[in-house]
Design a protein around this motif. Structure first.
Motif, short mmCIF file in Angstrom:
data_model
loop_
_atom_site.label_atom_id
_atom_site.label_comp_id
_atom_site.label_asym_id
_atom_site.label_seq_id
_atom_site.Cartn_x
_atom_site.Cartn_y
_atom_site.Cartn_z
N SER A 26 -3.98 -10.50 -12.18
CA SER A 26 -5.44 -10.31 -12.20
C SER A 26 -6.12 -11.65 -12.45
O SER A 26 -7.16 -11.94 -11.88
CB SER A 26 -5.86 -9.34 -13.31
N PRO A 29 -5.00 -14.29 -8.76
CA PRO A 29 -4.71 -13.41 -7.61
C PRO A 29 -3.96 -14.07 -6.46
O PRO A 29 -3.37 -13.38 -5.64
CB PRO A 29 -6.10 -12.93 -7.16
N SER A 157 2.75 20.79 -13.89
CA SER A 157 1.52 20.11 -13.46
C SER A 157 1.61 18.61 -13.71
O SER A 157 1.10 17.81 -12.93
CB SER A 157 0.31 20.70 -14.19
N ALA A 160 3.73 17.25 -10.93
CA ALA A 160 2.92 17.17 -9.70
C ALA A 160 2.00 15.94 -9.76
O ALA A 160 1.80 15.25 -8.76
CB ALA A 160 2.09 18.44 -9.53
N ALA A 161 1.49 15.67 -10.93
CA ALA A 161 0.60 14.52 -11.08
C ALA A 161 1.34 13.21 -10.86
O ALA A 161 0.79 12.24 -10.34
CB ALA A 161 -0.06 14.54 -12.46
N ALA A 164 1.63 12.81 -7.13
CA ALA A 164 0.32 12.48 -6.56
C ALA A 164 -0.05 11.03 -6.85
O ALA A 164 -0.56 10.32 -5.99
CB ALA A 164 -0.75 13.43 -7.11
N GLN A 165 0.22 10.59 -8.07
CA GLN A 165 -0.10 9.21 -8.43
C GLN A 165 0.77 8.23 -7.64
O GLN A 165 0.32 7.16 -7.24
CB GLN A 165 0.10 9.00 -9.94
N GLN A 167 1.92 8.60 -4.62
CA GLN A 167 1.35 8.45 -3.28
C GLN A 167 0.13 7.56 -3.30
O GLN A 167 -0.10 6.74 -2.40
CB GLN A 167 0.97 9.82 -2.71
N LYS A 168 -0.68 7.74 -4.34
CA LYS A 168 -1.92 6.96 -4.44
C LYS A 168 -1.63 5.46 -4.46
O LYS A 168 -2.40 4.68 -3.93
CB LYS A 168 -2.65 7.38 -5.72
N PHE A 173 3.38 4.72 1.98
CA PHE A 173 2.48 5.84 2.23
C PHE A 173 1.21 5.32 2.89
O PHE A 173 0.73 5.90 3.87
CB PHE A 173 2.16 6.53 0.90
N THR A 177 -0.07 6.31 6.58
CA THR A 177 -1.27 7.15 6.71
C THR A 177 -2.51 6.41 7.18
O THR A 177 -3.49 7.04 7.56
CB THR A 177 -1.61 7.84 5.37
N ASN A 178 -2.50 5.10 7.12
CA ASN A 178 -3.69 4.34 7.51
C ASN A 178 -3.37 3.34 8.61
O ASN A 178 -2.25 2.88 8.73
CB ASN A 178 -4.26 3.59 6.29
N PRO A 179 -4.39 2.95 9.36
CA PRO A 179 -4.14 1.99 10.44
C PRO A 179 -3.72 0.63 9.88
O PRO A 179 -4.19 0.22 8.83
CB PRO A 179 -5.49 1.86 11.13
N THR A 180 -2.83 -0.04 10.58
CA THR A 180 -2.37 -1.37 10.18
C THR A 180 -2.43 -2.28 11.39
O THR A 180 -2.04 -1.87 12.49
CB THR A 180 -0.92 -1.30 9.66
N ASP A 181 -2.89 -3.48 11.18
CA ASP A 181 -2.99 -4.43 12.28
C ASP A 181 -1.61 -5.00 12.58
O ASP A 181 -0.97 -5.60 11.72
CB ASP A 181 -3.96 -5.54 11.86
N ARG B 277 -10.45 2.47 16.75
CA ARG B 277 -9.58 1.88 17.76
C ARG B 277 -9.81 2.59 19.08
O ARG B 277 -9.77 3.81 19.13
CB ARG B 277 -8.12 2.00 17.33
N GLY B 285 -4.34 9.76 6.77
CA GLY B 285 -3.49 10.93 6.60
C GLY B 285 -3.23 11.24 5.14
O GLY B 285 -2.35 12.04 4.81
N ASN B 289 -3.23 14.43 -0.23
CA ASN B 289 -2.99 13.91 -1.57
C ASN B 289 -4.27 13.67 -2.35
O ASN B 289 -4.33 13.93 -3.55
CB ASN B 289 -2.16 12.62 -1.53
N ARG B 292 -5.26 16.91 -3.63
CA ARG B 292 -4.35 17.30 -4.70
C ARG B 292 -4.71 16.56 -5.99
O ARG B 292 -4.73 17.14 -7.08
CB ARG B 292 -2.92 16.96 -4.28
N LEU B 293 -4.96 15.25 -5.87
CA LEU B 293 -5.35 14.46 -7.04
C LEU B 293 -6.60 15.04 -7.68
O LEU B 293 -6.68 15.16 -8.91
CB LEU B 293 -5.61 12.99 -6.64
N LEU B 296 -5.76 18.40 -9.39
CA LEU B 296 -5.02 18.20 -10.64
C LEU B 296 -5.95 17.73 -11.74
O LEU B 296 -5.88 18.18 -12.89
CB LEU B 296 -3.89 17.17 -10.43
N ARG B 366 -15.32 -12.56 -10.47
CA ARG B 366 -15.10 -13.01 -9.10
C ARG B 366 -15.46 -11.96 -8.05
O ARG B 366 -15.48 -12.23 -6.87
CB ARG B 366 -13.66 -13.53 -8.94
#
Lengths: 189, 431
Positions: A26, A29, A157, A160-161, A164-165, A167-168, A173, A177-181, B277, B285, B289, B292-293, B296, B366
């Motif tokens: 932090s 960086p 529970s 499960a948390a 979930a965390q 994945q976050k 993941f 799940t997201n676009p990548t260049d 795109r 996607g 989750n 779910r988060l 929870l 920053r």
């Protein structure tokens, strides 16, 4: 969160080191700018041999303890030689590895003792995409399903948390799940 | 009206409060109570942001009984209802008169710089010199819009929650609402009700029921002490301060507005807007989750309330229950073809950033956020109010202004005293 158990929770993750790294990065960086690398060589047919050894991070070149090799190929069903798992299966391995590592880290941080963590992964894929049969079908996975079975000292529970965390905060993941260049360059040698 | 002095003369004053919203006025009240000379500079009219920068149908998402400022409570006949924008403006303006706050309206602060002993505050009506500055200009000055917005086709109508007023001003056709905050959900519901099919794209969000066990959720947030939780009780303050607003709406029916409620009305749900795109909008996607988060976290909140009731007794509370998990359509929508997807408007409910472009004192981190410790800014004699979780969980709400202002006014008074004593010591009575 108070952990009133006598024994210290040990999932084999040095969370303290991670928290210290987080604080240090932090403040600086530039050190957090990592570059992951792999190299590959065609081995005939649909067989590729890939190697992983070096990466960049904390401001300098780094190296794994040893060089890792991974073979990928297509199965005999595809009229190939099955010298290794398919590349798409290796992607599932990447996801499993990333999510499971995350589960262990989060469990350590939250004082939850894990006993076993197993995952099975499934990814339906319509070959009409890669075979060019149907332009409305994508090349990749139609979806990915991950089933975790976890034995841990915590209520369902809380478990499960953990998942979930994980994945976050999971790199793979996010990649899936997201676009990548992606840039692909070619030169003739 | 308050003691609005026009024309006025710039000059010197011990304290300048920037912004005559609930935070600035609460601080003014305590400064007056302490006999500290000050002015409140307001670029527009009192409660300017509430007047000019909110949409027509907006109501507070906190019930009226919760609306209070120092020594001043809601006195209307509908304590369990939710104030409309005109009512909020009237409430805050009424407070300014009640507190006899020395407000100068139409004065826009254009610069704050350090000078010996304090600050020089430059405005469109001249400069003031002051020993202390209170930044009460609000946390929601400018809409934040993702860079992706610039790459969308020019024919697509785009509007932020900041500029949105009502659905009539939108072109016909479908709308994509980006952002699962309270604002996003409220706008999605309203626009969908206007006959325009709505798609909502959401990342992480905060789910809450309007009522639980017979009481408004804010009742439980208050009695369990959640709203009063202090910033220094937490390690991950940065994350807490960036949480989106909870998915609540203020309505007479006290209805719960969550993603399931939207889905029931026919709103299509997608994951976070992740990219563009080949003329297709791409959605993450990770939707399953993030839902779910949120589920929870909601259950943890309700667990906490149930535990509190078990220990303290909840007079009149009905039996505990849980909400149904957020429903995700299978397969979820991962892409929308902008040419054929029926979207005419994109509504950005993607948050706000405060505007401190006029603050020329090096107090920023920053990421251009003001560095402070519970509202005490790094520069001497400078304070900030009204930011999310600034000092308490309730800091950015109307009812959160009082405790924060009281404590910071005390710190400010001590600062002025110490400064005066230091000066007196430096310049002893001449021998």
């Amino acid at each position: 969160m108070m952990n009133l158990q006598q024994t210290t929770v040990d999932n084999g993750v040095d969370v303290q080191a991670l928290l210290e790294a987080r604080e240090a990065l932090s403040a600086a960086p530039e050190g957090a700018a990592f570059v992951w690398r792999a190299s590959s060589t065609w081995a005939g047919g649909t067989h590729t041999q890939s190697r992983i050894e070096k990466f960049y991070g904390l401001g300098e070149e780094q190296s794994h303890r040893t060089e890792f090799e991974i073979d990928t190929d297509h199965p005999e069903l595809f009229a190939a030689d099955d010298n290794g798992a398919t590349p798409v299966e290796v992607v599932l391995v990447g996801l499993a590895g990333c999510l499971t590592a995350g589960i262990a880290s989060v469990a350590q941080n939250r004082g939850i003792q894990l006993h076993s963590v197993r995952a099975t992964l499934e990814a339906p894929m319509d070959l009409q995409g890669v075979l060019g049969i149907d332009p409305d079908v994508r090349n990749g996975f139609a979806s990915v399903r991950v089933r975790y079975e976890i034995d841990a000292d915590a209520p369902a529970s809380d478990i499960a948390a953990l998942v979930a965390q994980s994945q976050k905060r999971s790199a793979v993941f996010d990649i899936i799940t997201n676009p990548t260049d992606v840039h692909v360059e070619v030169s003739k040698v | 009206m308050s003691t609005d002095r026009t024309p006025w003369a710039a000059g010197s004053v011990d304290v300048i409060v920037i912004g005559a919203g609930q935070s600035g006025l609460a601080m003014s009240y305590f400064l007056t109570a302490r006999g500290i000379e000050h002015v409140v500079l307001e670029r527009g009219a009192i409660a300017n942001s509430w007047r000019r920068e909110r949409w027509d149908s907006l109501r507070l998402l906190t019930p009226n009984w919760q609306s209070c400022l120092p020594d001043y409570a809601y006195a209307g006949e509908r304590p369990d209802d939710f104030m409309t924008m005109p009512e909020i403006v009237a409430f805050i303006s009424g407070y300014a008169s009640f507190a006899r706050a020395p407000v100068h309206t139409g004065v826009e602060v254009q610069s704050v710089t350090s000078v010996f002993g304090g600050y020089r505050v430059g405005t469109n009506h001249g400069s003031w010199f002051t020993r202390a500055v209170v930044l009460a200009s609000g946390a929601f000055n400018r809409p934040h819009v993702p860079a992706l917005s610039q790459n969308l086709p020019p024919g697509l109508h785009q509007i932020t929650a900041f500029d949105y007023r009502n659905p009539d001003s939108l072109p016909p056709g479908g709308a994509l609402v980006v952002g699962g905050s309270a604002t996003g959900l409220q706008l999605a519901a309203e626009i969908h009700a206007s006959g325009r099919p709505v798609t909502m794209a959401t990342g992480e969000h905060l789910r809450m029921p309007r009522t639980y066990r017979g009481f408004d959720i804010q009742h439980w947030m208050q009695v369990t002490g959640l709203l009063d939780q202090r910033y220094d009780e937490f390690d991950d303050l940065d994350r807490l301060r960036k949480l989106p607003s909870p998915q609540l709406i203020g309505s007479e029916q006290r209805s719960t507005l969550d993603l399931n409620a939207l889905a029931d009305r026919g709103v299509r749900l997608c994951g976070r807007l992740a990219g563009l795109r080949d003329g297709h909008l791409q959605f993450s996607g990770s939707l399953r989750n993030v839902c779910r988060l949120a589920d929870l976290k909601l259950n943890r909140l309700l667990d906490g309330i149930d535990r509190w009731i078990e220990i303290n007794g909840g007079l009149g509370a009905t039996a505990p229950y849980r909400l149904l998990p957020t429903r995700i359509v299978d397969p979820p929508c991962l892409a929308i073809d902008l040419r054929a997807g029926g979207i005419s408007t994109v509504v950005w409910a993607t948050g706000y950033r405060p505007d401190y472009s006029w603050l020329q004192v090096p107090v920023f981190d920053r990421k251009r956020q003001v560095r402070h410790d519970g509202g005490v800014v790094e520069a001497p004699g400078m304070y900030i109010l009204g930011l999310p979780f600034m000092r308490r969980r309730k800091s950015s709400f109307i009812h959160g202004a009082e405790d924060d202002a009281r404590e910071l006014s005390q710190h400010l008074a001590a600062h002025l005293d110490a400064q005066s004593r230091a000066r007196a010591f430096k310049f002893p009575k001449s021998a």
